[in-house]
Design a protein around this motif. Sequence first.
Motif, PDB file in Angstrom:
ATOM      1  N   HIS A 114       0.854  -1.195   0.000  1.00 25.37           N
ATOM      2  CA  HIS A 114       0.000   0.000   0.000  1.00 25.37           C
ATOM      3  C   HIS A 114       0.883   1.235   0.000  1.00 25.37           C
ATOM      4  CE1 HIS A 114      -3.578   2.424   0.740  1.00 25.37           C
ATOM      5  NE2 HIS A 114      -2.852   3.123   1.586  1.00 25.37           N
ATOM      6  N   HIS A 115       0.611   2.154  -0.933  1.00 29.18           N
ATOM      7  CA  HIS A 115       1.352   3.416  -0.987  1.00 29.18           C
ATOM      8  C   HIS A 115       0.583   4.507  -0.243  1.00 29.18           C
ATOM      9  CE1 HIS A 115       4.513   2.356  -3.886  1.00 29.18           C
ATOM     10  NE2 HIS A 115       3.602   1.586  -4.458  1.00 29.18           N
ATOM     11  N   TYR A 127      -6.305   5.891   3.538  1.00 24.69           N
ATOM     12  CA  TYR A 127      -6.109   4.466   3.334  1.00 24.69           C
ATOM     13  C   TYR A 127      -7.382   3.840   2.796  1.00 24.69           C
ATOM     14  CZ  TYR A 127      -4.301  -0.223   4.113  1.00 24.69           C
ATOM     15  OH  TYR A 127      -3.839  -1.497   3.931  1.00 24.69           O
ATOM     16  N   GLY A 128      -7.231   3.080   1.732  1.00 21.62           N
ATOM     17  CA  GLY A 128      -8.272   2.177   1.244  1.00 21.62           C
ATOM     18  C   GLY A 128      -9.677   2.739   1.272  1.00 21.62           C
ATOM     19  N   PHE A 272     -16.858  -2.403   8.378  1.00 18.05           N
ATOM     20  CA  PHE A 272     -16.434  -1.314   7.485  1.00 18.05           C
ATOM     21  C   PHE A 272     -16.074  -1.775   6.084  1.00 18.05           C
ATOM     22  CE2 PHE A 272     -15.517   0.015  11.846  1.00 18.05           C
ATOM     23  CZ  PHE A 272     -16.273   1.181  11.905  1.00 18.05           C
ATOM     24  N   GLY A 273     -16.184  -3.074   5.813  1.00 18.60           N
ATOM     25  CA  GLY A 273     -15.996  -3.551   4.445  1.00 18.60           C
ATOM     26  C   GLY A 273     -14.560  -3.689   3.992  1.00 18.60           C
ATOM     27  N   MET A 281      -3.069  -4.528   7.684  1.00 15.00           N
ATOM     28  CA  MET A 281      -2.053  -3.503   7.444  1.00 15.00           C
ATOM     29  C   MET A 281      -2.445  -2.179   8.084  1.00 15.00           C
ATOM     30  SD  MET A 281      -1.124  -4.736   3.577  1.00 15.00           S
ATOM     31  CE  MET A 281      -0.374  -3.211   3.054  1.00 15.00           C
ATOM     32  N   LEU A 282      -3.741  -1.853   8.059  1.00 14.03           N
ATOM     33  CA  LEU A 282      -4.189  -0.616   8.699  1.00 14.03           C
ATOM     34  C   LEU A 282      -3.969  -0.689  10.217  1.00 14.03           C
ATOM     35  CD1 LEU A 282      -5.490   2.156   8.324  1.00 14.03           C
ATOM     36  CD2 LEU A 282      -7.732   1.045   8.400  1.00 14.03           C
ATOM     37  N   CYS A 283      -4.248  -1.853  10.806  1.00 15.51           N
ATOM     38  CA  CYS A 283      -3.988  -2.040  12.238  1.00 15.51           C
ATOM     39  C   CYS A 283      -2.520  -1.759  12.585  1.00 15.51           C
ATOM     40  CB  CYS A 283      -4.322  -3.468  12.652  1.00 15.51           C
ATOM     41  SG  CYS A 283      -6.093  -3.787  12.862  1.00 15.51           S
ATOM     42  N   SER A 284      -1.628  -2.157  11.699  1.00 20.28           N
ATOM     43  CA  SER A 284      -0.200  -2.017  11.967  1.00 20.28           C
ATOM     44  C   SER A 284       0.228  -0.562  12.103  1.00 20.28           C
ATOM     45  CB  SER A 284       0.599  -2.690  10.839  1.00 20.28           C
ATOM     46  OG  SER A 284       1.951  -2.872  11.195  1.00 20.28           O
ATOM     47  N   VAL A 285      -0.440   0.324  11.354  1.00 19.97           N
ATOM     48  CA  VAL A 285      -0.002   1.725  11.348  1.00 19.97           C
ATOM     49  C   VAL A 285      -0.750   2.597  12.356  1.00 19.97           C
ATOM     50  CG1 VAL A 285       0.723   1.569   8.938  1.00 19.97           C
ATOM     51  CG2 VAL A 285      -1.527   2.509   9.473  1.00 19.97           C
TER      52      VAL A 285
END
Length: 312
Positions: A114-115, A127-128, A272-273, A281-285
């Motif tokens: 993910h950029h 994000y996304g 949230f889909g 990956m979102l959890c990581s950041v």
Amino acid sequence: MHGHRHTIHKDHIHHGWNNAFAPCLKIAPGEVVHFETVDASSGQLSRTSTEADLAKLDLAFVNPVTGPIFVDGAKPGDALKISILSFSPSGWGWTGNIPGFGLLADQFPDAKLHHWNYDPGLKPAMYGPGGKVPLRPFAGTIGVAPAAPGLHSIVPPRNVGGNMDVRDLFAGVELYLPIEVDGALFSVGDTHAAQGDGEVCGTAIESPIDVVLKIDVVKGANLRMPRYVTPGPVSDHFDKAGYEVTTGIGADLMAGARMAVSEMIELLCRRFGYSAIDAYMLCSVCADLRISSIVDVPNWVVSFYFPRIVLE
């Protein structure tokens, strides 16, 4: 900036820790140094990279650090005091799921990249399907050379610091590191634009960010491990809208951490889909692992705090 007297350019990087590496700079205690950094892929990834590039990442060249610096008068038994003065973000970063790496590596075997293109003025990054992550830059890898001879991997952190990935080492913090070799041989890199406590997928927002540090020596400190002092709140950039919290309860802290993160991924997907890999990956950041209870034998409680501000 802070009227720094020294700049170390990003061509002065090394991979791994080795107390035989020649210093690229010698300084007196109390001097200020401006470090240019290279992202955690050591330039193997760029703004146009794809999953295929991530899948063939050469792990011998990850987490480059800028340095090393020889500090006059620093001796084993002393501590190196690092005053973290400022960060200058670049505006681009990446988060990746690297096969075989991360807390849930067994559940997520495929490469995913993910950029992030963010405002260096630190507006939230996107994000996304609609996540906005508040940024707060820090250096994931910051440390000094170990006494043990030879080349040591930079991936695991150790008693002299290194790849600690402590997201609270932001501007204004004072970090104290045990010194094991003459001159300390200090290096810094692996800069992140944002990360949650735990960095669960193995990467944060990996981003080239210039760092300005004041480096001092505390004689005879005899530290066994790094310690640090923060100047104020550490999670106020995430706190504003509260948290979704999942838990993992059982006899093993690592299994509890894995369960708490898995439960959060499920919640994010269902509500949230998100796809599972995107949620991971979102959890990581942005999400924080905490040990909530460690005394009620034989089971411990690990909690995982996901900031709701990211989803607003």
